[in-house]
Design an enzyme around this catalytic site. Structure first.
Site, PDB file in Angstrom:
ATOM      1  N   GLY A 110       0.723  -1.192   0.107  1.00  0.00           N
ATOM      2  CA  GLY A 110      -0.056  -0.013  -0.110  1.00  0.00           C
ATOM      3  C   GLY A 110       0.898   1.302   0.068  1.00  0.00           C
ATOM      4  CD  GLU A 290       5.805  -5.609  19.152  1.00  0.00           C
ATOM      5  OE1 GLU A 290       6.761  -4.931  18.332  1.00  0.00           O
ATOM      6  OE2 GLU A 290       5.164  -4.801  20.146  1.00  0.00           O
TER       7      GLU A 290
END
Length: 339
Positions: A110, A290
């Site tokens: 993007g 994460e």
């Protein structure tokens, strides 16, 4: 009577609004105050008895005594690499002697591509593994838009197409599966060690073979001094990434991790599997990949940790223990890049 009841409700709503606003202001004020004083939170000291035993594959015996103000080793005997604790020239010679190829992966999907990728690659050519064999893997939904960057001798750039997801969270979570497939394919065949980085950062200092090891984790710049109970681990017990209050060592940043191909195959498989299990149960970990990365490093201890000097956020402000930042967070313009 009805009018009086309406007024009472309005007064109650205003009180609730003002109370919430006050609590929010108090939280932000407290957080800023905490940031000023967190420098006094002790990090711990590497025991003198084990310092001589801590050797690194690339730099030999590490100079842990050179940085007495910071923690330079873990409880399981892994070194934490800070400036002045290693000799970069020794590491560079050892990497060249072994004729290593280091892979560097980055996702530019993007608007992240035009906003960050060129600066990332140009700075990598200036500072990342200078003088070593390097292969960049750029994963993007627009291969034709990848900027041309002049590469040094022994350095290659490969562009790999990926699908653009509907949400930025899905891009983040799809990363582990994509990396696992790449490590099991061409990337795994041509690289000896691989580092996986976020694109919204740039190199600002030498990032050389001193970082190489079988399994490398990055201490999070915002959390490296925090006590364990304050760390933002996943706490939802339903999630595969969940850690209890008694679990966890440090909080690691998913913007930088690396290691041997074999070790990273295990890491990415663990994270991708955990994310799939969460998806099947309608759960999404708080910090996405994460959170799963931190669960993996709790179960499989990293063999080397990088200090926050290797991935620093300038908005934190000056810190005496940060001598020479090697990688800097770029300004986060989420409103622009996540639309």
């Amino acid at each position: 009577m009805a009018l009086e009841g309406l007024r009472a409700k309005k007064r109650l709503l205003w009180r609730l609004f003002l109370s919430a606003f006050g609590l929010l202001g108090l939280y932000h004020y407290w957080f800023k105050i905490f940031r000023l004083f967190e420098v006094f939170i002790p990090m711990g000291i590497c025991p003198m008895a084990i310092m001589p035993l801590l050797k690194d594959n690339f730099t030999g015996v590490l100079r842990h005594w050179a940085r007495p103000e910071v923690l330079t080793c873990t409880s399981w005997g892994a070194p934490i690499i800070w400036d002045e604790t290693f000799d970069p020239h020794v590491a560079e010679r050892e990497a060249r002697r072994q004729n290593l190829t280091i892979g560097l992966t980055v996702f530019a999907v993007g608007r992240y591509l035009e906003k960050y990728l060129e600066h990332f690659l140009v700075s990598a050519e200036q500072y990342f593994m200078v003088g070593q064999n390097v292969v960049y893997y750029v994963f993007t939904d627009r291969p034709e838009a990848v900027p041309h960057v002049a590469l040094g001798q022994g350095r290659l750039l490969r562009v790999k197409p990926v699908r653009r997801e509907k949400r930025w969270q899905d891009v983040s979570m799809a990363r582990m599966l994509t990396l696992h497939e790449a490590l099991g394919g061409q990337l795994g065949r041509e690289a000896d060690y691989v580092f996986c980085l976020d694109v919204d950062q740039y190199f600002s200092g030498n990032f050389g073979p001193e970082v190489l090891a079988d399994l490398v984790a990055q201490l999070h710049a915002w959390h490296f001094r925090w006590p364990r109970w304050m760390l933002p681990y996943e706490r939802d017990k339903r999630s595969a990434a969940a850690l209890s209050l008694s679990e966890g060592d440090f909080y690691y940043h998913a913007a930088v991790f690396g290691g041997s191909v074999a070790a990273l195959l295990k890491l990415t498989a663990h994270c991708a599997t955990g994310q799939q299990l969460d998806r099947e149960h309608g759960i999404e970990a708080r910090w996405h990949d994460e959170s799963h990365l931190n669960k993996f490093f709790w179960l499989s201890k990293p063999t080397k940790l990088l200090s926050p000097e290797f991935c620093w956020a300038e908005e934190i402000g000056w810190r005496p223990e940060i001598h020479h930042p090697r990688l800097i967070w770029a300004p986060k313009e989420y409103a622009l890049v996540r639309t």
